[in-house]
Scaffold this motif. Structure first.
Motif, PDB file in Angstrom:
ATOM      1  N   HIS B  17       1.092  -1.843   0.347  1.00 41.95           N
ATOM      2  CA  HIS B  17       0.188   0.253  -0.198  1.00 41.95           C
ATOM      3  C   HIS B  17       0.853   1.281  -0.178  1.00 41.95           C
ATOM      4  O   HIS B  17       0.431   2.087  -0.393  1.00 41.95           O
ATOM      5  CB  HIS B  17      -0.755   0.107   1.447  1.00 41.95           C
ATOM      6  N   GLU B  18       2.014   1.336   1.250  1.00 46.16           N
ATOM      7  CA  GLU B  18       2.882   2.445   1.515  1.00 46.16           C
ATOM      8  C   GLU B  18       3.492   3.016  -0.552  1.00 46.16           C
ATOM      9  O   GLU B  18       3.723   3.849  -0.943  1.00 46.16           O
ATOM     10  CB  GLU B  18       4.162   2.135   2.463  1.00 46.16           C
ATOM     11  N   VAL B  19       3.915   1.678  -0.990  1.00 49.30           N
ATOM     12  CA  VAL B  19       5.020   2.028  -2.489  1.00 49.30           C
ATOM     13  C   VAL B  19       3.825   1.955  -3.423  1.00 49.30           C
ATOM     14  O   VAL B  19       4.114   3.170  -4.455  1.00 49.30           O
ATOM     15  CB  VAL B  19       5.279   0.467  -2.435  1.00 49.30           C
ATOM     16  N   LYS B  57       5.064  -4.229 -11.258  1.00 55.43           N
ATOM     17  CA  LYS B  57       4.736  -5.447 -10.316  1.00 55.43           C
ATOM     18  C   LYS B  57       3.539  -4.723  -9.785  1.00 55.43           C
ATOM     19  O   LYS B  57       2.770  -5.252  -8.694  1.00 55.43           O
ATOM     20  CB  LYS B  57       5.423  -5.213  -8.800  1.00 55.43           C
ATOM     21  N   PHE B  58       3.617  -2.672  -9.435  1.00 58.92           N
ATOM     22  CA  PHE B  58       3.244  -2.166  -8.250  1.00 58.92           C
ATOM     23  C   PHE B  58       1.575  -2.403  -9.253  1.00 58.92           C
ATOM     24  O   PHE B  58      -0.171  -2.104  -8.953  1.00 58.92           O
ATOM     25  CB  PHE B  58       2.783  -1.744  -7.729  1.00 58.92           C
ATOM     26  N   PHE B  59       0.943  -2.053 -10.496  1.00 58.87           N
ATOM     27  CA  PHE B  59       0.344  -1.095 -11.715  1.00 58.87           C
ATOM     28  C   PHE B  59       0.680  -2.074 -12.878  1.00 58.87           C
ATOM     29  O   PHE B  59       2.096  -1.835 -13.194  1.00 58.87           O
ATOM     30  CB  PHE B  59       1.072   0.189 -11.806  1.00 58.87           C
ATOM     31  N   ASP B  60      -0.661  -2.460 -13.499  1.00 58.00           N
ATOM     32  CA  ASP B  60      -0.846  -2.826 -14.541  1.00 58.00           C
ATOM     33  C   ASP B  60      -0.004  -2.114 -15.974  1.00 58.00           C
ATOM     34  O   ASP B  60       0.325  -2.194 -16.885  1.00 58.00           O
ATOM     35  CB  ASP B  60      -1.954  -3.877 -15.090  1.00 58.00           C
ATOM     36  N   SER B  61      -0.031  -0.741 -15.475  1.00 61.75           N
ATOM     37  CA  SER B  61      -0.278   0.390 -16.899  1.00 61.75           C
ATOM     38  C   SER B  61      -0.088   1.922 -16.406  1.00 61.75           C
ATOM     39  O   SER B  61      -0.587   1.486 -14.805  1.00 61.75           O
ATOM     40  CB  SER B  61      -1.637   0.185 -17.980  1.00 61.75           C
ATOM     41  N   LYS B  62       0.420   2.410 -17.163  1.00 56.51           N
ATOM     42  CA  LYS B  62       0.368   3.964 -16.883  1.00 56.51           C
ATOM     43  C   LYS B  62      -1.003   4.047 -16.564  1.00 56.51           C
ATOM     44  O   LYS B  62      -1.955   5.452 -15.267  1.00 56.51           O
ATOM     45  CB  LYS B  62       1.025   4.503 -18.132  1.00 56.51           C
ATOM     46  N   GLN B  63      -2.491   3.516 -17.622  1.00 61.51           N
ATOM     47  CA  GLN B  63      -3.361   4.211 -16.878  1.00 61.51           C
ATOM     48  C   GLN B  63      -4.129   3.423 -15.795  1.00 61.51           C
ATOM     49  O   GLN B  63      -4.531   4.269 -15.404  1.00 61.51           O
ATOM     50  CB  GLN B  63      -4.459   3.398 -18.182  1.00 61.51           C
TER      51      GLN B  63
END
Lengths: 205, 205
Positions: B17-19, B57-63
């Protein structure tokens, strides 16, 4: 075709008018196919078979041609609205017909020809003088309808006339300004019926 | 900075969550300066000092990052509206405050930072799920206000509730949808006052 047809009369007015109309017709056709933004006066000249210099004798710029096309389409919308609200309707029915026709005629003239929407978008964004005139005509017509409704007792009379007219115009604007209408097209028919009902509730005496 | 800080607890939930929050904060800052559309995940990774793979690792894409930023801003607008319509106001006053706050908070959060408007435009055009949720929240709030006004006798009760709410939402939409608001910004403050008055006239018993 590189020279204007010589006029039999001393004045070259009518001839000039004809050539202008010929250029506008050809440009409407060309813009519909290839879009307004991407077309240059050179493209247009080539397509019509005129020299670029000859076109510049009649129009200062591509925008000047676009403005005539836009003004023609806006005039056609206003004509359709005038016909829709001709007597013998009461003010309530006139208002409904006005809003409906503005949407139908507007969508048809600017969106059926998707490429011509280009012109409408530029015209509304700048805005071109024809757009200001168009909006003023709609506001005039709206004023007449509200006045008729106030006289007949269909509408309330407490709110200052200009406030009433201006607020109704704001409600209608997203559906008559092509720049906004592009985001509202899908649901526009239902939306304008619901908004007409709301406006008419706001006008109830 | 290329690895997550090891969590003292077995679950890595809080750390993740923090990252995520750290990435979102840095991205908000970066998008504000350089725009959402033009930025790539690589640009972002370089600016934060993370590897691109680590961000993925945390977000699939810029979107996916943009969606969190957008959702955060929309939540801030809803919070501002909720605060503005908290008791003890009557329904009429609540409606005015709601419309006014939606405009003020919306303009501030999406247009004061002109570059962040990029995100709002993409979000509203697609539309992203957060936008649907945002509009649903506004419609819920509107329903509550209309119900309160019907109970207190401030508003009429003849029109079906969903028709009333939907039509009012349509009136407000050009001022709460960022894609439409960009064309209405200059005159928005006056316009929303006039439209509030018109809506309230339509609600009169």
């Amino acid at each position: 075709m590189n020279k204007p047809i010589p006029s039999p009369q001393p004045s070259r007015g009518p001839t000039e008018h004809e050539v202008r109309a010929q250029i506008v017709d050809a440009a409407t056709d060309y813009f519909s196919r290839y879009g307004y933004e991407k077309t240059t006066v050179s493209d247009l000249a080539k397509a019509i078979g005129f020299s670029k210099a000859y076109i510049y004798k009649f129009f200062d710029s591509k925008q000047a041609i676009g403005e005539v096309i836009c003004a023609n389409r806006l005039a056609a919308i206003i004509a359709a609205v005038n016909e829709a609200v001709a007597e013998p309707y009461g003010a309530t029915e006139k208002f409904r017909r006005m809003f409906k026709t503005l949407l139908t005629a507007g969508s048809e003239l600017f969106f059926a020809d998707r490429k011509l929407y280009d012109i409408a978008a530029v015209a509304a964004a700048e805005p071109w003088p024809s757009v200001g005139g168009y909006e003023a005509r709609i506001q005039d017509l709206l004023t007449q309808i509200v006045l008729q409704g106030r006289e007949s007792g269909e509408f309330e009379r407490k709110t200052p006339l200009d406030e009433t007219v201006n607020a109704i115009f704001l409600v209608m604007r997203p559906y008559i300004n092509p720049l906004l209408l592009q985001y509202n097209l899908d649901s526009a028919e239902d939306a304008t019926v619901q908004l007409s009902n709301l406006v008419l509730r706001s006008l109830a005496p």
